[in-house]
Design an enzyme around this catalytic site. Structure first.
Site, PDB file in Angstrom:
ATOM      1  N   LYS A  22       0.832  -1.338  -0.127  1.00  5.04           N
ATOM      2  CA  LYS A  22      -0.040  -0.014   0.118  1.00  5.04           C
ATOM      3  C   LYS A  22       0.817   1.307  -0.081  1.00  5.04           C
ATOM      4  O   LYS A  22       0.800   2.175  -0.831  1.00  5.04           O
ATOM      5  CB  LYS A  22      -0.952   0.110   1.230  1.00  5.04           C
ATOM      6  CG  LYS A  22      -1.615   1.371   1.562  1.00  5.04           C
ATOM      7  CD  LYS A  22      -2.462   1.296   2.712  1.00  5.04           C
ATOM      8  CE  LYS A  22      -1.584   1.702   4.225  1.00  5.04           C
ATOM      9  NZ  LYS A  22      -1.477   2.982   4.346  1.00  5.04           N
ATOM     10  N   ASN A  23       1.812   1.383   0.913  1.00  2.00           N
ATOM     11  CA  ASN A  23       2.472   2.611   1.220  1.00  2.00           C
ATOM     12  C   ASN A  23       3.631   2.632   0.039  1.00  2.00           C
ATOM     13  O   ASN A  23       4.094   3.796  -0.136  1.00  2.00           O
ATOM     14  CB  ASN A  23       3.219   2.658   2.429  1.00  2.00           C
ATOM     15  CG  ASN A  23       2.224   2.922   3.640  1.00  2.00           C
ATOM     16  OD1 ASN A  23       1.117   2.898   3.224  1.00  2.00           O
ATOM     17  ND2 ASN A  23       2.544   2.536   4.951  1.00  2.00           N
ATOM     18  N   CYS A 119      -4.268  13.021  12.952  1.00  2.78           N
ATOM     19  CA  CYS A 119      -5.188  11.633  12.817  1.00  2.78           C
ATOM     20  C   CYS A 119      -4.980  10.893  14.110  1.00  2.78           C
ATOM     21  O   CYS A 119      -4.387  11.304  14.862  1.00  2.78           O
ATOM     22  CB  CYS A 119      -4.531  10.989  11.607  1.00  2.78           C
ATOM     23  SG  CYS A 119      -3.218  10.003  11.880  1.00  2.78           S
ATOM     24  N   ARG A 124       0.922  14.567  13.224  1.00  2.24           N
ATOM     25  CA  ARG A 124       1.323  14.567  11.871  1.00  2.24           C
ATOM     26  C   ARG A 124       1.662  15.847  10.841  1.00  2.24           C
ATOM     27  O   ARG A 124       0.855  15.924   9.921  1.00  2.24           O
ATOM     28  CB  ARG A 124       0.445  13.493  11.087  1.00  2.24           C
ATOM     29  CG  ARG A 124       0.335  12.126  11.928  1.00  2.24           C
ATOM     30  CD  ARG A 124      -0.169  11.249  11.129  1.00  2.24           C
ATOM     31  NE  ARG A 124       0.732  10.531   9.957  1.00  2.24           N
ATOM     32  CZ  ARG A 124       0.354   9.713   9.309  1.00  2.24           C
ATOM     33  NH1 ARG A 124      -0.526   9.085   9.179  1.00  2.24           N
ATOM     34  NH2 ARG A 124       1.182   9.299   8.258  1.00  2.24           N
ATOM     35  N   ASP A 341       4.970   0.684  12.009  1.00  3.30           N
ATOM     36  CA  ASP A 341       3.745  -0.077  11.697  1.00  3.30           C
ATOM     37  C   ASP A 341       3.743  -1.346  11.728  1.00  3.30           C
ATOM     38  O   ASP A 341       2.471  -2.166  11.721  1.00  3.30           O
ATOM     39  CB  ASP A 341       3.482   0.257  10.121  1.00  3.30           C
ATOM     40  CG  ASP A 341       3.571   1.385   9.553  1.00  3.30           C
ATOM     41  OD1 ASP A 341       3.064   2.389  10.346  1.00  3.30           O
ATOM     42  OD2 ASP A 341       3.669   1.887   8.327  1.00  3.30           O
ATOM     43  N   ARG A 433      -8.147  -0.430   4.999  1.00  3.34           N
ATOM     44  CA  ARG A 433      -7.401   0.526   4.386  1.00  3.34           C
ATOM     45  C   ARG A 433      -6.113  -0.276   4.030  1.00  3.34           C
ATOM     46  O   ARG A 433      -5.513   0.346   3.062  1.00  3.34           O
ATOM     47  CB  ARG A 433      -7.059   1.820   5.254  1.00  3.34           C
ATOM     48  CG  ARG A 433      -8.356   2.828   5.420  1.00  3.34           C
ATOM     49  CD  ARG A 433      -7.693   3.651   6.464  1.00  3.34           C
ATOM     50  NE  ARG A 433      -6.354   4.158   6.156  1.00  3.34           N
ATOM     51  CZ  ARG A 433      -5.472   4.601   6.785  1.00  3.34           C
ATOM     52  NH1 ARG A 433      -5.535   4.600   8.132  1.00  3.34           N
ATOM     53  NH2 ARG A 433      -4.242   4.924   6.368  1.00  3.34           N
TER      54      ARG A 433
HETATM   55  C1  EPZ Z   1       4.385   7.042   6.282  1.00  2.01           C
HETATM   56  O1  EPZ Z   1       3.747   8.013   6.636  1.00  2.01           O
HETATM   57  C2  EPZ Z   1       3.206   5.899   6.122  1.00  2.01           C
HETATM   58  N1  EPZ Z   1       2.403   6.043   5.338  1.00  2.01           N
HETATM   59  C3  EPZ Z   1       3.064   5.549   7.682  1.00  2.01           C
HETATM   60  O2  EPZ Z   1       2.345   4.351   7.532  1.00  2.01           O
HETATM   61  C4  EPZ Z   1       4.049   5.119   8.696  1.00  2.01           C
HETATM   62  O3  EPZ Z   1       3.770   4.745   9.800  1.00  2.01           O
HETATM   63  C5  EPZ Z   1       5.071   6.416   8.544  1.00  2.01           C
HETATM   64  O4  EPZ Z   1       5.784   6.836   7.115  1.00  2.01           O
HETATM   65  C6  EPZ Z   1       6.489   6.196   9.181  1.00  2.01           C
HETATM   66  O5  EPZ Z   1       6.968   4.968   8.670  1.00  2.01           O
HETATM   67  C7  EPZ Z   1       2.474   6.224   4.218  1.00  2.01           C
HETATM   68  O6  EPZ Z   1       3.687   5.699   3.617  1.00  2.01           O
HETATM   69  C8  EPZ Z   1       1.318   6.456   3.255  1.00  2.01           C
HETATM   70  P1  EPZ Z   1       6.692  10.351   8.101  1.00  2.01           P
HETATM   71  P2  EPZ Z   1       4.557   9.588   6.676  1.00  2.01           P
HETATM   72  O7  EPZ Z   1       6.253  11.730   7.597  1.00  2.01           O
HETATM   73  O8  EPZ Z   1       5.261   9.489   5.471  1.00  2.01           O
HETATM   74  C9  EPZ Z   1       7.165  13.357  11.738  1.00  2.01           C
HETATM   75  C10 EPZ Z   1       0.366   2.854   7.890  1.00  2.01           C
HETATM   76  O9  EPZ Z   1      -0.055   2.554   8.891  1.00  2.01           O
HETATM   77  N2  EPZ Z   1       6.872  14.734  10.522  1.00  2.01           N
HETATM   78  O10 EPZ Z   1       7.797   9.570   7.845  1.00  2.01           O
HETATM   79  O11 EPZ Z   1       3.331  10.646   6.664  1.00  2.01           O
HETATM   80  C11 EPZ Z   1       5.880  12.854  12.017  1.00  2.01           C
HETATM   81  O12 EPZ Z   1       5.027  13.420  12.872  1.00  2.01           O
HETATM   82  C12 EPZ Z   1       0.947   4.344   7.848  1.00  2.01           C
HETATM   83  O13 EPZ Z   1       0.399   2.468   6.616  1.00  2.01           O
HETATM   84  C13 EPZ Z   1       7.111  16.137  10.728  1.00  2.01           C
HETATM   85  O14 EPZ Z   1       7.525  16.174  12.188  1.00  2.01           O
HETATM   86  O15 EPZ Z   1       5.252   9.458   7.856  1.00  2.01           O
HETATM   87  C14 EPZ Z   1       6.325  11.578  12.423  1.00  2.01           C
HETATM   88  O16 EPZ Z   1       6.726  11.752  13.864  1.00  2.01           O
HETATM   89  C15 EPZ Z   1       0.451   5.332   9.076  1.00  2.01           C
HETATM   90  N3  EPZ Z   1       6.940  16.935   9.890  1.00  2.01           N
HETATM   91  C16 EPZ Z   1       7.638  11.133  11.753  1.00  2.01           C
HETATM   92  O17 EPZ Z   1       8.225  12.458  11.340  1.00  2.01           O
HETATM   93  C17 EPZ Z   1       6.823  16.530   8.773  1.00  2.01           C
HETATM   94  O18 EPZ Z   1       6.688  17.381   8.014  1.00  2.01           O
HETATM   95  C18 EPZ Z   1       7.892  10.189  10.496  1.00  2.01           C
HETATM   96  O19 EPZ Z   1       6.640  10.664   9.541  1.00  2.01           O
HETATM   97  C19 EPZ Z   1       6.501  15.253   8.222  1.00  2.01           C
HETATM   98  C20 EPZ Z   1       6.663  14.082   9.346  1.00  2.01           C
END
Ligand code: EPZ
Length: 461
Positions: A22-23, A119, A124, A341, A433
């Site tokens: 998915k991701n 969320c 996020r 995850d 999802r």
């Molecule tokens: C991806 O989300 C995945 N989603 C998530 O999977 C996964 O949990 C996550 O990466 C971490 O591995 C998809 O790929 C669609 P991040 P993403 O930006 O990219 C902080 C699932 O269950 N951050 O890597 O949105 C954030 O808050 C989902 O399949 C900032 O501070 O996650 C977090 O603490 C849920 N500022 C960390 O970084 C930003 O601009 C990592 O988030 C962006 C992120």
């Protein structure tokens, strides 16, 4: 709304084929916005998030068609003059809608994407995405809840971009900036890039489209901008989180599952924890048995071995448990560390370990929606901040449970498979999802699990 009713305590045995990721699919589908030529994707899982992404792409003038002979093959064809607004009603149902930001800005000069809200797993923010786009010369503003990103006259410009944040890098932020940089003028260096395998899969698709990218899968990605991109065919990598979930399903039911199409090389941190718990994980590649230490190959060697468009080997992995589970410590980290995850799923398993385990969440500090629900099943869990102490019990007991998040719900299904008696997991739409035909895959290996209408179980047990 649907629920799962699980009659626990069955030993799972048999084979499960892992679906496409998915991701990986979501940002790869968004990349189709950057060419007028067709993009053909195979192994796209049939999931709610994918359907939402198709809806979003349709809004943006990119039509998606399912192949007549294969529900997992889709063709995407984008109108370069299509609209550039990703509306609130879609982005609010799927935060990953943010990954159209980079492709739209690069190819159409402007993107307007509804700002995703918080969320169930935390705030996020998307500040790092925006910082990255600004570093490429884009003007970024907020207008009535929409993020507006405008490329300068003459297009985006290559630059050195730092994508580190308080919890490591950002996966979708890296996807956005890498995709945008492909069509920028000059060279972009992304420092502190996310190393997740899904980024490597996206880079692989973009490269087939004509992009020049080096270093995907490492913290430093270098992109030489090109004038335009063409069509491509690509097979999506297998879903490492689905694979890790079925590994735990084998372990928690004292069972034996063989996983086909399993991205073993992407799961070494999970395999390491499972082996320490006392679970046996045996990979085999292309018919050749291999010990688990063979998994510690470097990325280039793995890539070279693969004949598919996916950059990882597709392994057959047998997971077996003779239950007496040892407690472990686990801390979630960016790849190649233990994935957030898979935190809830491992926690469900540790509820049955012989002693105290410690689980620390370092990516999404609030991602503990499953903790109270596992408690309803008889688990002994003590949370303090980002850490949960899991004190193993002999047996979990069936209960009615609910979690408002995909992976937390998966953890509850796993607990239900092991529990004594009947467990009802409400609001299965969260699972829909991210897990393709989960109840069918589990039933086929011996689980007693059925999907029912919530109404049918209301007022029950
Ligand atoms: C991806 O989300 C995945 N989603 C998530 O999977 C996964 O949990 C996550 O990466 C971490 O591995 C998809 O790929 C669609 P991040 P993403 O930006 O990219 C902080 C699932 O269950 N951050 O890597 O949105 C954030 O808050 C989902 O399949 C900032 O501070 O996650 C977090 O603490 C849920 N500022 C960390 O970084 C930003 O601009 C990592 O988030 C962006 C992120």
């Amino acid at each position: 709304m649907d629920a799962f009713v699980i009659d626990g305590g069955r030993r799972l045995k048999g084979e499960v084929t892992i679906s496409g990721s998915k991701n990986a699919s979501l940002p790869i589908m968004a990349a189709a916005l950057m060419t007028a030529e067709p993009i053909i994707l195979r192994d796209v899982p049939c999931l709610r998030d994918i359907a939402n992404m198709r809806r979003l792409l349709h809004e943006l003038g990119c039509e998606t068609t399912t192949a007549e002979t294969d529900p997992n093959e889709i063709v995407l064809e984008s109108d370069p003059d299509g609209p550039n607004l990703a509306p609130y009603d879609i982005v609010s149902t799927m935060r990953a809608g943010i990954c159209v930001l980079g492709p739209l800005t690069a190819s159409r000069g402007e993107a307007r994407v509804s700002m995703p809200g918080g969320c169930a797993i935390g705030d996020r923010p998307v500040d790092i995405h925006l910082r990255g786009m600004a570093a490429l010369g884009a003007e970024v503003s907020l207008d009535e809840g929409d993020i507006v990103v405008k490329a300068p006259r003459g297009g985006l410009r290559g630059a050195t971009v730092f994508l580190g944040g308080p919890f490591g890098s950002t996966v979708l932020g890296t996807a956005n900036v890498m995709s945008a940089a492909v069509l920028a003028k000059g060279t972009t260096v992304i420092e502190s890039a996310a190393c997740e395998p899904e980024i490597v899969d996206l880079a692989s698709l973009l490269t087939t489209m004509g992009a020049r990218i080096r270093g995907a899968g490492t913290p430093r990605i270098v992109i030489d901008g090109v004038e335009s991109l063409g069509g491509a065919e690509h097979r999506i990598m297998p879903d490492r989180i689905e694979a890790g979930t079925y590994m735990v399903a084998a372990a928690i039911t004292n069972g034996e599952l063989t996983l086909g199409n399993c991205p073993y090389d992407c799961l070494l941190a999970a395999v390491d924890r499972l082996e320490r718990i006392g679970v046996s994980v045996r990979p085999a590649i292309e018919g050749q048995p291999a010990s688990s230490s063979d998994g510690v190959t470097n990325l280039m060697a793995v890539t070279a071995l693969d004949s598919e468009s996916s950059p990882y080997r597709r392994s057959r992995v047998t997971v077996e448990s003779q239950r007496r589970l040892s407690p472990v410590q686990v801390t979630t980290q960016p790849h190649p560390g233990y994935p957030t995850d898979l935190q809830a799923q491992l926690m469900a398993l540790l509820c049955l370990a012989d002693g105290n385990s410690i689980v620390t969440e370092r990516i999404f500090p609030e991602r503990f929606l499953h903790v109270a629900e596992l408690g309803r099943m008889g688990a002994k869990l003590y949370r303090q901040g980002q850490t949960v102490v899991v004190s193993g019990v002999d047996q979990l007991r069936g209960a009615r449970v609910m979690a408002s998040e995909l992976r937390a719900s998966a953890g509850l299904v796993l607990a239900g498979l092991a529990a004594e008696g009947s467990t009802t997991v409400h609001r299965v739409y969260h699972l829909d999802r991210g897990y393709e035909t989960m109840e069918r895959k589990l039933s086929a290996v011996g689980a007693e699990i059925k999907r029912v209408d919530e109404e049918e179980v209301a007022g029950g047990s």
